[in-house]
Design a protein around this motif. Structure first.
Motif, PDB file in Angstrom:
ATOM      1  N   MET A  78      29.494  -3.729 -36.742  1.00 15.00           N
ATOM      2  CA  MET A  78      30.784  -3.178 -36.355  1.00 15.00           C
ATOM      3  C   MET A  78      31.718  -4.331 -35.989  1.00 15.00           C
ATOM      4  N   THR A  79      32.937  -4.239 -36.452  1.00 14.13           N
ATOM      5  CA  THR A  79      33.909  -5.276 -36.136  1.00 14.13           C
ATOM      6  C   THR A  79      34.507  -5.042 -34.761  1.00 14.13           C
ATOM      7  N   ARG A  80      35.011  -6.086 -34.192  1.00 13.73           N
ATOM      8  CA  ARG A  80      35.665  -5.997 -32.889  1.00 13.73           C
ATOM      9  C   ARG A  80      36.954  -5.188 -33.036  1.00 13.73           C
ATOM     10  N   PRO A  81      37.239  -4.291 -32.081  1.00 13.99           N
ATOM     11  CA  PRO A  81      38.460  -3.486 -32.206  1.00 13.99           C
ATOM     12  C   PRO A  81      39.722  -4.343 -32.047  1.00 13.99           C
ATOM     13  N   PHE A  82      40.752  -3.931 -32.746  1.00 14.79           N
ATOM     14  CA  PHE A  82      42.058  -4.550 -32.604  1.00 14.79           C
ATOM     15  C   PHE A  82      42.739  -3.910 -31.399  1.00 14.79           C
ATOM     16  N   GLU A  83      43.607  -4.655 -30.709  1.00 13.16           N
ATOM     17  CA  GLU A  83      44.295  -4.110 -29.542  1.00 13.16           C
ATOM     18  C   GLU A  83      45.791  -4.312 -29.654  1.00 13.16           C
ATOM     19  N   LEU A  84      46.517  -3.347 -29.115  1.00 10.89           N
ATOM     20  CA  LEU A  84      47.963  -3.387 -29.107  1.00 10.89           C
ATOM     21  C   LEU A  84      48.428  -2.909 -27.735  1.00 10.89           C
ATOM     22  N   GLU A  85      49.016  -3.803 -26.952  1.00  8.94           N
ATOM     23  CA  GLU A  85      49.517  -3.445 -25.619  1.00  8.94           C
ATOM     24  C   GLU A  85      51.003  -3.173 -25.705  1.00  8.94           C
ATOM     25  N   LEU A  86      51.381  -1.972 -25.297  1.00 12.64           N
ATOM     26  CA  LEU A  86      52.767  -1.525 -25.432  1.00 12.64           C
ATOM     27  C   LEU A  86      53.370  -1.086 -24.099  1.00 12.64           C
ATOM     28  N   TYR A  87      52.871  -1.649 -23.016  1.00 15.06           N
ATOM     29  CA  TYR A  87      53.383  -1.284 -21.693  1.00 15.06           C
ATOM     30  C   TYR A  87      54.872  -1.591 -21.596  1.00 15.06           C
ATOM     31  N   LYS A  97      55.315  -0.006 -34.031  1.00 17.17           N
ATOM     32  CA  LYS A  97      54.368  -1.124 -33.944  1.00 17.17           C
ATOM     33  C   LYS A  97      52.953  -0.682 -34.319  1.00 17.17           C
ATOM     34  N   THR A  98      52.589   0.538 -33.930  1.00 15.77           N
ATOM     35  CA  THR A  98      51.278   1.074 -34.287  1.00 15.77           C
ATOM     36  C   THR A  98      51.163   1.225 -35.802  1.00 15.77           C
ATOM     37  N   LYS A  99      52.175   1.802 -36.424  1.00 13.60           N
ATOM     38  CA  LYS A  99      52.157   1.965 -37.882  1.00 13.60           C
ATOM     39  C   LYS A  99      52.013   0.620 -38.582  1.00 13.60           C
ATOM     40  N   LYS A 100      52.759  -0.363 -38.121  1.00 15.58           N
ATOM     41  CA  LYS A 100      52.727  -1.689 -38.734  1.00 15.58           C
ATOM     42  C   LYS A 100      51.325  -2.305 -38.635  1.00 15.58           C
ATOM     43  N   MET A 101      50.717  -2.208 -37.462  1.00 11.63           N
ATOM     44  CA  MET A 101      49.386  -2.785 -37.284  1.00 11.63           C
ATOM     45  C   MET A 101      48.338  -1.990 -38.066  1.00 11.63           C
ATOM     46  N   ALA A 102      48.494  -0.678 -38.150  1.00  7.98           N
ATOM     47  CA  ALA A 102      47.528   0.179 -38.841  1.00  7.98           C
ATOM     48  C   ALA A 102      47.514  -0.081 -40.346  1.00  7.98           C
ATOM     49  N   GLN A 132      38.891  -0.092 -35.831  1.00  6.27           N
ATOM     50  CA  GLN A 132      39.405   0.631 -34.672  1.00  6.27           C
ATOM     51  C   GLN A 132      40.573  -0.140 -34.067  1.00  6.27           C
ATOM     52  N   LEU A 133      41.601   0.601 -33.697  1.00  6.26           N
ATOM     53  CA  LEU A 133      42.763   0.039 -33.018  1.00  6.26           C
ATOM     54  C   LEU A 133      42.884   0.716 -31.663  1.00  6.26           C
ATOM     55  N   ILE A 134      42.948  -0.085 -30.612  1.00  9.12           N
ATOM     56  CA  ILE A 134      43.120   0.447 -29.255  1.00  9.12           C
ATOM     57  C   ILE A 134      44.552   0.155 -28.829  1.00  9.12           C
ATOM     58  N   ILE A 135      45.291   1.226 -28.550  1.00 11.73           N
ATOM     59  CA  ILE A 135      46.689   1.115 -28.158  1.00 11.73           C
ATOM     60  C   ILE A 135      46.789   1.456 -26.679  1.00 11.73           C
ATOM     61  N   LYS A 136      47.421   0.580 -25.922  1.00  9.49           N
ATOM     62  CA  LYS A 136      47.596   0.801 -24.484  1.00  9.49           C
ATOM     63  C   LYS A 136      49.079   1.000 -24.206  1.00  9.49           C
ATOM     64  N   SER A 137      49.390   2.087 -23.486  1.00 11.26           N
ATOM     65  CA  SER A 137      50.787   2.432 -23.238  1.00 11.26           C
ATOM     66  C   SER A 137      50.933   3.089 -21.874  1.00 11.26           C
ATOM     67  N   GLU A 190      45.216   5.041 -22.941  1.00  9.16           N
ATOM     68  CA  GLU A 190      44.576   4.273 -23.983  1.00  9.16           C
ATOM     69  C   GLU A 190      44.281   5.227 -25.150  1.00  9.16           C
ATOM     70  N   ILE A 191      44.793   4.874 -26.309  1.00  7.45           N
ATOM     71  CA  ILE A 191      44.593   5.669 -27.506  1.00  7.45           C
ATOM     72  C   ILE A 191      43.708   4.845 -28.442  1.00  7.45           C
ATOM     73  N   GLU A 192      42.619   5.408 -28.861  1.00  2.04           N
ATOM     74  CA  GLU A 192      41.746   4.728 -29.821  1.00  2.04           C
ATOM     75  C   GLU A 192      41.872   5.453 -31.150  1.00  2.04           C
ATOM     76  N   ILE A 193      42.298   4.728 -32.174  1.00  4.79           N
ATOM     77  CA  ILE A 193      42.344   5.321 -33.504  1.00  4.79           C
ATOM     78  C   ILE A 193      41.405   4.535 -34.400  1.00  4.79           C
ATOM     79  N   THR A 194      40.677   5.270 -35.227  1.00  6.50           N
ATOM     80  CA  THR A 194      39.716   4.665 -36.158  1.00  6.50           C
ATOM     81  C   THR A 194      40.053   5.122 -37.558  1.00  6.50           C
ATOM     82  N   LYS A 195      40.188   4.174 -38.464  1.00 10.08           N
ATOM     83  CA  LYS A 195      40.526   4.507 -39.844  1.00 10.08           C
ATOM     84  C   LYS A 195      39.297   5.074 -40.545  1.00 10.08           C
ATOM     85  N   ASN A 196      39.493   6.218 -41.186  1.00  6.94           N
ATOM     86  CA  ASN A 196      38.405   6.844 -41.953  1.00  6.94           C
ATOM     87  C   ASN A 196      38.234   6.172 -43.296  1.00  6.94           C
TER      88      ASN A 196
END
Length: 75
Positions: free
Chosen positions: A1-10, A20-25, A33-38, A69-75
């Motif tokens: 498993m690869t390390r999750p990507f993170e995006l901090e949007l506080y 920004k989420t769309k761009k990173m996705a 997996q992308l972990i978004i923090k807001s 924290e939103i975790e999205i995983t690409k299918n």
């Protein structure tokens, strides 16, 4: 498993977090997996809705002091 990507949007409000989420996705591969923090509740819902419509698995958890924290995983 690869390390999750993170995006901090506080401190950022709509539509910036979703953009920004769309761009990173765009760069995610299946299983990534992308972990978004807001801290902006409306962005959390917007990101989750977009992710579900675009075939990502979504998990949302509420943190402390109004953070999310939103975790999205690409299918």
């Amino acid at each position: 498993m690869t390390r999750p990507f993170e995006l901090e949007l506080y401190g950022q409000v709509c539509p910036v977090p979703l953009m920004k989420t769309k761009k990173m996705a765009e760069n995610l591969k299946s299983g990534d997996q992308l972990i978004i923090k807001s801290d902006f509740t409306r962005s959390v819902r917007n990101i989750a809705d977009w992710a579900e419509k675009n075939n990502f698995r979504v998990s949302i958890s509420e943190g402390k002091n109004g953070s999310w924290e939103i975790e999205i995983t690409k299918n």
